[in-house]
Design a protein around this motif. Structure first.
Motif, PDB file in Angstrom:
ATOM      1  N   ALA A  60     -16.654  26.721  20.535  1.00 47.35           N
ATOM      2  CA  ALA A  60     -18.068  26.978  21.275  1.00 47.35           C
ATOM      3  C   ALA A  60     -18.682  28.031  19.842  1.00 47.35           C
ATOM      4  O   ALA A  60     -19.660  27.470  19.786  1.00 47.35           O
ATOM      5  N   LEU A  61     -18.093  29.029  19.911  1.00 50.00           N
ATOM      6  CA  LEU A  61     -18.732  29.827  19.416  1.00 50.00           C
ATOM      7  C   LEU A  61     -19.017  29.596  17.539  1.00 50.00           C
ATOM      8  O   LEU A  61     -19.979  29.669  17.158  1.00 50.00           O
ATOM      9  N   LEU A  63     -18.844  26.145  16.381  1.00 48.55           N
ATOM     10  CA  LEU A  63     -19.878  25.142  16.539  1.00 48.55           C
ATOM     11  C   LEU A  63     -21.554  25.121  16.533  1.00 48.55           C
ATOM     12  O   LEU A  63     -22.455  25.305  16.052  1.00 48.55           O
ATOM     13  N   TYR A  64     -21.621  26.780  17.533  1.00 48.66           N
ATOM     14  CA  TYR A  64     -22.689  27.605  17.756  1.00 48.66           C
ATOM     15  C   TYR A  64     -23.061  27.697  16.335  1.00 48.66           C
ATOM     16  O   TYR A  64     -24.679  27.779  16.000  1.00 48.66           O
ATOM     17  N   GLN A  65     -21.920  28.460  15.781  1.00 48.06           N
ATOM     18  CA  GLN A  65     -22.555  29.435  14.297  1.00 48.06           C
ATOM     19  C   GLN A  65     -22.826  27.997  12.984  1.00 48.06           C
ATOM     20  O   GLN A  65     -23.610  28.297  12.620  1.00 48.06           O
ATOM     21  N   LYS A  66     -21.581  26.814  13.557  1.00 50.90           N
ATOM     22  CA  LYS A  66     -22.243  25.652  12.511  1.00 50.90           C
ATOM     23  C   LYS A  66     -23.704  25.487  12.702  1.00 50.90           C
ATOM     24  O   LYS A  66     -24.488  24.952  11.935  1.00 50.90           O
ATOM     25  N   ALA A  67     -23.944  25.176  14.027  1.00 54.72           N
ATOM     26  CA  ALA A  67     -25.576  25.114  14.338  1.00 54.72           C
ATOM     27  C   ALA A  67     -26.030  25.630  13.528  1.00 54.72           C
ATOM     28  O   ALA A  67     -28.189  25.574  13.204  1.00 54.72           O
ATOM     29  N   ALA A  68     -26.113  27.234  13.872  1.00 54.75           N
ATOM     30  CA  ALA A  68     -27.153  28.356  13.041  1.00 54.75           C
ATOM     31  C   ALA A  68     -27.096  28.145  12.027  1.00 54.75           C
ATOM     32  O   ALA A  68     -28.168  28.585  11.001  1.00 54.75           O
ATOM     33  N   ALA A  69     -25.856  27.863  11.205  1.00 54.05           N
ATOM     34  CA  ALA A  69     -25.652  27.638   9.694  1.00 54.05           C
ATOM     35  C   ALA A  69     -26.954  26.565   9.373  1.00 54.05           C
ATOM     36  O   ALA A  69     -27.228  27.429   8.138  1.00 54.05           O
ATOM     37  N   GLY A  81     -25.036  34.532  20.788  1.00 52.25           N
ATOM     38  CA  GLY A  81     -25.190  35.824  22.602  1.00 52.25           C
ATOM     39  C   GLY A  81     -24.367  35.352  23.379  1.00 52.25           C
ATOM     40  O   GLY A  81     -23.689  36.743  23.942  1.00 52.25           O
ATOM     41  N   LEU A  82     -24.178  34.380  24.300  1.00 53.11           N
ATOM     42  CA  LEU A  82     -24.026  33.572  25.174  1.00 53.11           C
ATOM     43  C   LEU A  82     -21.959  34.060  25.045  1.00 53.11           C
ATOM     44  O   LEU A  82     -21.651  34.385  26.054  1.00 53.11           O
ATOM     45  N   VAL A  83     -21.405  33.659  24.365  1.00 53.11           N
ATOM     46  CA  VAL A  83     -20.263  33.286  24.453  1.00 53.11           C
ATOM     47  C   VAL A  83     -19.820  34.571  23.936  1.00 53.11           C
ATOM     48  O   VAL A  83     -18.851  35.213  24.628  1.00 53.11           O
ATOM     49  N   HIS A  84     -20.422  35.480  22.362  1.00 60.78           N
ATOM     50  CA  HIS A  84     -19.361  37.113  22.528  1.00 60.78           C
ATOM     51  C   HIS A  84     -19.599  37.562  23.823  1.00 60.78           C
ATOM     52  O   HIS A  84     -19.032  38.267  24.253  1.00 60.78           O
ATOM     53  N   MET A  85     -21.288  37.241  24.983  1.00 65.19           N
ATOM     54  CA  MET A  85     -21.638  38.268  26.258  1.00 65.19           C
ATOM     55  C   MET A  85     -20.139  37.530  26.955  1.00 65.19           C
ATOM     56  O   MET A  85     -19.278  38.981  27.557  1.00 65.19           O
ATOM     57  N   GLU A  86     -19.562  36.655  27.118  1.00 63.63           N
ATOM     58  CA  GLU A  86     -18.681  36.027  27.830  1.00 63.63           C
ATOM     59  C   GLU A  86     -16.882  36.111  27.775  1.00 63.63           C
ATOM     60  O   GLU A  86     -16.191  36.733  28.092  1.00 63.63           O
ATOM     61  N   GLN A  87     -17.195  36.693  26.199  1.00 61.45           N
ATOM     62  CA  GLN A  87     -15.589  37.182  26.022  1.00 61.45           C
ATOM     63  C   GLN A  87     -15.833  39.054  25.637  1.00 61.45           C
ATOM     64  O   GLN A  87     -14.575  39.303  25.329  1.00 61.45           O
TER      65      GLN A  87
END
Length: 187
Positions: A60-61, A63-69, A81-87
């Protein structure tokens, strides 16, 4: 034109299957959409959502980074941020929620998570400008004002907190959260 139509159809089908909880079909159509239009962040956001639903946080991280790129939106940054929070990467999560709110002060998910991470990382003071900005832009003004008051109480700024709580209770005397905070200050 046909590629654009195929992209739209595949993206819509991905969204429908995601909504219905058929993650395999959702992933299939989001992948087709991504292949059909690499300049759109939407399929990557959909794929990231599927990965989150499957508890595949590393995937997921990415893919979110790809979307942000492709397009750095508040939603993509909030997803990171949500993925980082969960991790458990609280500092990174805090930074991404800040960036998301700089894109859209009304992103209530990013705002709530920012406050949560602020307490985790000892950065409550840093949330105040984001909470104040949200008062001007989001629909959940009452909840934001109560959260802001809670942060101010935590920081020992009771007079400022009282002003916000009085404003909430003036509009909605039944707001139990505001009443509880107000009683906490009085004790």
């Amino acid at each position: 034109m046909e590629n654009q139509l195929d992209y739209e159809i595949n993206k819509e089908l991905g969204e429908c299957y995601l909504f219905m909880g058929d993650f395999d079909k959702a992933e299939e159509y989001y992948r087709k959409a991504a292949a059909g239009n690499s300049r759109s962040a939407a399929p990557y956001m959909g794929l990231a959502t599927v990965a989150v639903q499957r508890s595949e946080l590393d995937k997921a991280l990415v893919l979110y980074q790809k979307a942000a790129a492709v397009e750095e939106t508040d939603k993509a940054l909030c997803g990171i941020g949500l993925v980082h929070m969960e991790q458990g990467n609280h500092e990174e999560a805090f930074g991404y929620f800040c960036r998301a709110l700089e894109k859209s002060a009304a992103n209530i998910v990013a705002l709530n998570c920012l406050v949560r991470e602020a307490y985790q990382t000892g950065q409550v003071e840093a949330t105040l400008p984001y909470l104040t900005a949200a008062l001007d832009t989001c629909e959940e003004k009452e909840a934001v004002r109560v959260t802001l008051a809670g942060c101010l109480i935590y920081l020992g700024r009771n007079d400022e907190a009282r002003e916000h709580l009085e404003a909430v209770l003036g509009e909605n005397p039944a707001n139990s959260s505001a009443k509880e905070l107000f009683d906490t200050m009085a004790a």
